[in-house]
Design a protein around this motif. Structure first.
Motif: not given
Length: 252
Positions: A130-134, A199-204, A153-155
């Protein structure tokens, strides 16, 4: 007199090089349309090196419907916009989001695609969900995209640092190698990339984004914009538009 003629000829050659549209052999306008180089499934190179994608096919279908000629110039997003602003191109089709800020400089067509933004991480990463993990980490974005605008906008709220790239593959690679922990990308672009093994995956869940439009400089090339809108309406009504989408975006 000969010197004057030479100077005049040189001037005409210069104008032909530096103005947007040129002429075909029969005198008709040939519009110069700039696009991105790697923004699959909207524009990318196939195995034969030809540029294909949703934007490319939509432009071709509209040009055929409206009877105008064009020259496609794959330049990269930033370079495509620069070409438009310097009169090197007549229009840009490159998954370009219609925003209020851009409307101050460009005239846009009717929206031809409604997009959204997702966050993706390395397929092997089970820590960022989630965004909280960034917080305190690096996040990759592509210059000029809706994903970059959303991340910006959320950084501050979530305390992450942005790393900018001009091409999507470089952005993906930065995440896969672990230099950045995540990236933000337009949903159809990311979905297509994952289906092709990036090599990626969507998590949101998808955040609602802006719509894509064909752009010309403000108050210029109005006839081209009008033809694009008329052609878009026609290919939607004929079913050609949906045929193009189904070709590049899987319908399950």
């Amino acid at each position: 007199m000969k010197k004057v003629l030479v100077l005049f000829t040189a001037l005409m050659v210069s104008l032909a090089v530096f103005t947007g549209c040129s002429s075909s052999g029969d005198g008709d306008k040939v519009y110069k349309i700039a696009t991105d180089t790697t923004f699959a499934p909207f524009e990318f190179q196939d195995e034969s090196g030809n540029y294909v994608g949703i934007d490319i096919d939509i432009l071709a279908a509209i040009a055929e419907d409206q009877g105008f000629e064009y020259e496609l110039n794959p330049l990269g997003f930033s370079a495509a916009v620069a070409a438009l602003e310097s009169n090197q191109a007549d229009g840009v089709i490159a998954g370009m989001s219609i925003t209020d800020e851009r409307k101050l400089k460009y005239d846009f067509s009717e929206a031809y695609y409604d997009s959204g933004v997702v966050m993706a991480v390395s397929a092997s990463n089970d820590e960022i969900k989630s965004y909280d993990d960034l917080n305190g980490k690096k996040v990759a974005v592509k210059v000029g995209t809706e994903g970059a605008s959303f991340a910006e906008s959320i950084a501050e709220t979530y305390g992450f640092e942005l790393v900018y790239f001009d091409e999507s593959p470089f952005m993906y690679e930065d995440v896969v190698t672990g230099n950045s922990v995540a990236c933000f990308e337009d949903y159809p672009v990311m979905g297509y990339g994952i289906s092709k093994g990036n090599g990626l995956k969507i998590v949101t869940e998808m955040e609602k984004g802006s719509s894509y439009g064909f752009a010309v400089m403000k108050d210029k090339n109005t006839e081209l914009l009008e033809m694009f809108n008329a052609g878009l309406e026609n290919i939607i009504e004929s079913g050609k538009y949906q045929e193009i989408l189904d070709k590049y975006i899987s319908v399950e």
